[in-house]
Design an enzyme around this catalytic site. Structure first.
Site, PDB file in Angstrom:
ATOM      1  N   HIS A   1      -5.770  -1.562  -5.087  1.00 56.67           N
ATOM      2  CA  HIS A   1      -5.709  -0.998  -3.731  1.00 56.67           C
ATOM      3  C   HIS A   1      -6.710  -1.716  -2.836  1.00 56.67           C
ATOM      4  O   HIS A   1      -7.721  -2.249  -3.319  1.00 56.67           O
ATOM      5  CB  HIS A   1      -6.022   0.496  -3.777  1.00 56.67           C
ATOM      6  CG  HIS A   1      -5.711   1.229  -2.510  1.00 56.67           C
ATOM      7  ND1 HIS A   1      -4.429   1.373  -2.016  1.00 56.67           N
ATOM      8  CD2 HIS A   1      -6.522   1.864  -1.633  1.00 56.67           C
ATOM      9  CE1 HIS A   1      -4.462   2.073  -0.896  1.00 56.67           C
ATOM     10  NE2 HIS A   1      -5.730   2.378  -0.638  1.00 56.67           N
TER      11      HIS A   1
ATOM     12  N   HIS B   1      -7.065   3.096   5.423  1.00 54.98           N
ATOM     13  CA  HIS B   1      -6.147   2.448   4.488  1.00 54.98           C
ATOM     14  C   HIS B   1      -4.794   3.146   4.510  1.00 54.98           C
ATOM     15  O   HIS B   1      -4.665   4.289   4.972  1.00 54.98           O
ATOM     16  CB  HIS B   1      -6.729   2.471   3.067  1.00 54.98           C
ATOM     17  CG  HIS B   1      -6.915   3.852   2.489  1.00 54.98           C
ATOM     18  ND1 HIS B   1      -6.623   4.152   1.182  1.00 54.98           N
ATOM     19  CD2 HIS B   1      -7.362   5.024   3.037  1.00 54.98           C
ATOM     20  CE1 HIS B   1      -6.881   5.426   0.938  1.00 54.98           C
ATOM     21  NE2 HIS B   1      -7.339   5.975   2.041  1.00 54.98           N
TER      22      HIS B   1
ATOM     23  N   ASP C   1       2.428  -0.620   2.980  1.00 52.65           N
ATOM     24  CA  ASP C   1       1.682  -0.370   1.757  1.00 52.65           C
ATOM     25  C   ASP C   1       0.259  -0.850   2.030  1.00 52.65           C
ATOM     26  O   ASP C   1      -0.057  -1.312   3.134  1.00 52.65           O
ATOM     27  CB  ASP C   1       2.329  -0.999   0.524  1.00 52.65           C
ATOM     28  CG  ASP C   1       2.397  -2.526   0.562  1.00 52.65           C
ATOM     29  OD1 ASP C   1       1.691  -3.146   1.384  1.00 52.65           O
ATOM     30  OD2 ASP C   1       3.151  -3.096  -0.242  1.00 52.65           O
ATOM     31  N   CYS C   2      -0.630  -0.748   1.038  1.00 53.55           N
ATOM     32  CA  CYS C   2      -2.050  -0.968   1.334  1.00 53.55           C
ATOM     33  C   CYS C   2      -2.334  -2.382   1.832  1.00 53.55           C
ATOM     34  O   CYS C   2      -3.001  -2.576   2.858  1.00 53.55           O
ATOM     35  CB  CYS C   2      -2.901  -0.632   0.121  1.00 53.55           C
ATOM     36  SG  CYS C   2      -2.655  -1.702  -1.323  1.00 53.55           S
ATOM     37  N   SER C   3      -1.832  -3.377   1.126  1.00 53.53           N
ATOM     38  CA  SER C   3      -2.110  -4.756   1.532  1.00 53.53           C
ATOM     39  C   SER C   3      -1.254  -5.180   2.713  1.00 53.53           C
ATOM     40  O   SER C   3      -1.647  -6.053   3.494  1.00 53.53           O
ATOM     41  CB  SER C   3      -1.898  -5.706   0.353  1.00 53.53           C
ATOM     42  OG  SER C   3      -0.596  -5.569  -0.184  1.00 53.53           O
TER      43      SER C   3
END
Length: 303
Positions: free
Chosen positions: A262, A274, A208-210
């Site tokens: 995000h 990303h 996922d993004c993080s």
């Protein structure tokens, strides 16, 4: 630079006494080191302030060339010389394992291949300068190696590791010692382009993004917080007009109760990389697109 033979003395002997000049000195390399922690940095100098050439992970092997003191080893890792913290290196003076290829470096002389790890053992072959051999292990500073059908030992003072049978060194393919850490981070992030976005994904196969930003920075020894909102507490704040490659950039979609929704990594010229929850893949996008520009809210400098 490749490690050439050290301490080689010029022998002034009558030409009638010899027809072949062969190197056969004792070896001084310390041994083979096993990395005991992920993200161990190979640096250009024995200092935490010097440039990072690359990073190593648990179980990786490096040829330990020298103990330079103050807790640092000079090493040959993936055919690139640099310095690693001795704290995270388990040193073995004797080991039998596949060490890849080796390149004979004798400045034009030949190198004796012996039946055992020392000058007292019989010579079983003679290796020419720039010969590529297969490294089978190390015994107290002597490489065990194979050349053609012959297995023997040669002083590690006159052999450097290489990447392939062509004798290529890693020094020529890794970023230069003065390459910016930001560009190394971006290059590493790009290796995951096309991998799927999965909620809760931490890598290496999905993110996922993080999870993506945390995974990328962890490779370089930075421990980011896990969520996008928590990563707002990492690093220092920068404004949009101060953005530099490697900065984290944050977005807010107006639909969640957290400060941001995000996060990505800025790569320059308005672009960022990303794990996208729109395309469900790791991709490069642009801040100039209206849907990104309008949602951009913060940036943090990590390095």
């Amino acid at each position: 630079m490749p490690r050439f033979c050290q301490g080689l003395r010029t022998l002034v002997i009558s030409a009638a006494l010899f027809t072949l000049c062969a190197v056969s000195a004792s070896a001084t390399d310390l041994g083979v080191g096993t990395v005991t922690g992920d993200g161990l940095r190979l640096r250009s100098e024995a200092s935490t302030g010097s440039a990072i050439l690359t990073t190593a992970n648990t179980g990786d092997l490096a040829i330990v060339l020298e103990d330079v003191g103050d807790g640092w080893y000079k090493v040959d890792y993936h055919s690139t010389e640099g310095y690693m913290s001795a704290q995270y290196i388990d040193l073995s003076t004797t080991i039998e394992t596949d060490l890849g290829y080796g390149l004979v470096q004798t400045e034009g002389s030949t190198l004796n291949l012996r039946s055992g790890p020392g000058t007292d053992y019989d010579r079983v072959a003679i290796l020419s300068d720039n010969t590529v051999v297969t490294l089978l292990g190390m015994d107290n500073g002597w490489f065990k190696l194979r050349h053609n059908d012959t297995v023997g030992y040669a002083s590690s003072d006159y052999i450097v590791t290489c990447l392939n049978a062509a004798g290529d060194r890693g020094d020529t393919v890794l970023p230069a010692a003065n390459a910016s850490l930001a560009q190394q981070i971006i290059a590493y992030a790009k290796q995951s382009l096309g991998k799927p976005y999965v909620w809760g994904g931490n890598g290496p196969n999905s993110f996922d993004c993080s999870g993506f930003t945390k995974y990328v920075y962890a490779h370089f020894g930075y421990n980011l917080n896990r969520t996008a909102s928590a990563q707002l507490n990492n690093g220092v704040a920068v404004t949009r007009d101060q953005l530099q490659p490697g900065d984290l950039i944050f977005f807010y979609n107006g639909k969640v109760s957290t400060p941001v929704s995000h996060v990505g990594i800025y790569i320059g010229n308005g672009d960022f990389i990303h794990a996208s929850s729109n395309s469900y893949t790791v991709e490069i996008d642009t801040l100039y697109a209206a849907h990104n520009s309008q949602k951009y809210v913060y940036a943090r400098r990590i390095i």
